[in-house]
Design a protein around this motif. Structure first.
Motif, PDB file in Angstrom:
ATOM      1  N   THR A   1      -6.335  14.314   8.133  1.00 55.70           N
ATOM      2  CA  THR A   1      -6.978  15.262   8.856  1.00 55.70           C
ATOM      3  C   THR A   1      -7.452  14.598  10.107  1.00 55.70           C
ATOM      4  O   THR A   1      -7.688  13.233   9.259  1.00 55.70           O
ATOM      5  N   LEU A   2      -8.115  15.526  10.683  1.00 54.74           N
ATOM      6  CA  LEU A   2      -9.781  14.464  11.018  1.00 54.74           C
ATOM      7  C   LEU A   2     -10.940  14.642  10.571  1.00 54.74           C
ATOM      8  O   LEU A   2     -11.293  15.435  10.434  1.00 54.74           O
ATOM      9  N   ALA A   3     -11.810  13.711  10.594  1.00 52.59           N
ATOM     10  CA  ALA A   3     -12.953  13.800  10.083  1.00 52.59           C
ATOM     11  C   ALA A   3     -13.702  13.155  10.728  1.00 52.59           C
ATOM     12  O   ALA A   3     -14.202  13.962  10.587  1.00 52.59           O
ATOM     13  N   THR A   4     -13.540  12.724  11.895  1.00 55.16           N
ATOM     14  CA  THR A   4     -14.790  12.256  12.846  1.00 55.16           C
ATOM     15  C   THR A   4     -14.327  12.377  14.054  1.00 55.16           C
ATOM     16  O   THR A   4     -13.569  12.038  14.540  1.00 55.16           O
ATOM     17  N   SER A   5     -15.048  12.779  15.326  1.00 58.96           N
ATOM     18  CA  SER A   5     -14.531  12.620  16.002  1.00 58.96           C
ATOM     19  C   SER A   5     -16.163  12.174  17.132  1.00 58.96           C
ATOM     20  O   SER A   5     -17.295  13.321  17.641  1.00 58.96           O
ATOM     21  N   THR A   6     -16.598  11.501  18.064  1.00 57.16           N
ATOM     22  CA  THR A   6     -17.567  10.593  18.357  1.00 57.16           C
ATOM     23  C   THR A   6     -17.074   9.989  19.903  1.00 57.16           C
ATOM     24  O   THR A   6     -16.699   9.265  20.083  1.00 57.16           O
ATOM     25  N   GLN A   7     -18.291  10.629  20.805  1.00 55.36           N
ATOM     26  CA  GLN A   7     -17.821  10.079  22.333  1.00 55.36           C
ATOM     27  C   GLN A   7     -18.565   9.299  22.370  1.00 55.36           C
ATOM     28  O   GLN A   7     -19.690   8.975  22.390  1.00 55.36           O
ATOM     29  N   THR A   8     -18.297   8.397  23.037  1.00 48.16           N
ATOM     30  CA  THR A   8     -18.877   6.993  23.498  1.00 48.16           C
ATOM     31  C   THR A   8     -18.582   7.085  24.853  1.00 48.16           C
ATOM     32  O   THR A   8     -18.525   7.387  25.423  1.00 48.16           O
ATOM     33  N   ALA A   9     -19.530   5.523  25.620  1.00 49.62           N
ATOM     34  CA  ALA A   9     -19.417   5.970  26.870  1.00 49.62           C
ATOM     35  C   ALA A   9     -18.451   5.407  27.804  1.00 49.62           C
ATOM     36  O   ALA A   9     -18.201   6.066  28.824  1.00 49.62           O
ATOM     37  N   ASN A  10     -17.489   4.669  26.559  1.00 52.85           N
ATOM     38  CA  ASN A  10     -15.923   4.941  27.822  1.00 52.85           C
ATOM     39  C   ASN A  10     -14.464   4.968  26.434  1.00 52.85           C
ATOM     40  O   ASN A  10     -13.866   4.602  27.320  1.00 52.85           O
ATOM     41  N   ALA A  11     -15.040   5.541  25.878  1.00 53.46           N
ATOM     42  CA  ALA A  11     -13.759   5.894  24.801  1.00 53.46           C
ATOM     43  C   ALA A  11     -14.062   7.333  23.617  1.00 53.46           C
ATOM     44  O   ALA A  11     -15.461   7.565  23.561  1.00 53.46           O
ATOM     45  N   TRP A  12     -13.268   7.778  23.089  1.00 52.13           N
ATOM     46  CA  TRP A  12     -13.190   8.622  22.240  1.00 52.13           C
ATOM     47  C   TRP A  12     -13.074   7.755  20.733  1.00 52.13           C
ATOM     48  O   TRP A  12     -11.808   7.471  20.421  1.00 52.13           O
ATOM     49  N   GLU A  13     -14.315   7.643  20.037  1.00 49.79           N
ATOM     50  CA  GLU A  13     -13.730   6.961  18.374  1.00 49.79           C
ATOM     51  C   GLU A  13     -13.177   7.719  17.618  1.00 49.79           C
ATOM     52  O   GLU A  13     -14.475   9.246  17.206  1.00 49.79           O
ATOM     53  N   MET A  14     -11.967   8.126  17.440  1.00 47.83           N
ATOM     54  CA  MET A  14     -11.889   9.513  16.035  1.00 47.83           C
ATOM     55  C   MET A  14     -11.042   8.217  15.042  1.00 47.83           C
ATOM     56  O   MET A  14     -10.418   7.499  15.104  1.00 47.83           O
TER      57      MET A  14
END
Length: 237
Positions: free
Chosen positions: A107-120
């Motif tokens: 299950t995807l818990a969180t997805s956060t966009q940063t300056a150069n990536a998506w931290e999932m």
């Protein structure tokens, strides 16, 4: 066998009786369709399926009831799915060895966009969980490989038991796969690195007081007892 490098997105539609139509209409669908033939294997969201009919803009594949029970296939009507054709001899191996045999549904818990990536961050069924999904957590290790919906990703962080893990996804991979369609709570197919599974099996067999007949083979015994120290000495850890 696959690499986890997605070639195209497709639209999945159930035809009933465990048959699925996968429509390939994206600009890079030629990578899937250029020489596709009946009997070929295609990874659909990380699930190895066999092509039973080739269409002008897609193909039809069949999934067994066991596959449907163990994966997300068919759970979401008209879903976007990741596609990859099987690895050929001499092809570049840019990801890692992916078998297309799903270990668990995460299950995807969180997805956060940063300056150069998506931290999932994804959660995985715990090791103590009963049923077929219990196999995945022990094989999730930091800096190891894992396939999420068929995508080869590197584990950036995880807890000690492997109940959750984090990955950093570059914008290209995020935009060219169905990761961009996921929301917190979305279900994904997970497959652990097959090399880790074999290492774990050898470790377990090396600790048995009564080895199996095949384990008494002189060629195997000449290697000595397989322990974490043995693996580290020979460059596996």
């Amino acid at each position: 066998m696959f690499t986890g490098l997605i070639q195209s997105l497709g639209k999945l539609k159930s035809l009933g009786n465990d048959y699925f139509q996968i429509s390939c209409t994206s600009s890079n669908s030629y990578q899937i369709l250029q020489d596709l033939a009946i009997g070929d294997s295609v990874a659909v969201d990380g699930v190895c399926l066999t092509v039973v009919e080739v269409l002008p803009q897609g193909f039809v594949a069949v999934a067994s009831p066991e596959t449907l029970r163990r994966t997300t296939l068919g759970a979401f009507p008209d879903a976007w799915v990741n596609l990859e054709t099987s690895l050929r001899a001499g092809s570049k191996l840019g990801g890692h060895f992916v078998t297309g045999h799903v270990d668990a549904i995460g299950t995807l818990a969180t997805s956060t966009q940063t300056a150069n990536a998506w931290e999932m961050r994804f959660t995985a069924p715990p090791a103590a969980n009963s049923g077929w999904q219990r196999q995945i957590a022990p094989y999730i290790v930091s800096k190891g490989s894992i396939a999420v919906n068929g995508i080869s990703l590197t584990v950036a962080d995880c807890d000690a038991d492997g109940n959750w893990f984090e990955v950093a996804v570059i914008p290209h991979s995020f935009g060219e796969t169905n990761l961009s369609y996921l929301q917190p709570g979305s279900l994904v197919n997970l497959e652990a690195d097959i090399l880790g599974k074999y290492v774990a099996k050898f470790l377990r067999s090396g600790s048995k007081s009564h080895p199996e007949p095949w384990e008494e083979d002189p060629a195997i015994n000449s290697l000595g007892t397989i322990t974490p120290e043995f693996l580290a000495e020979h460059g596996f850890m």
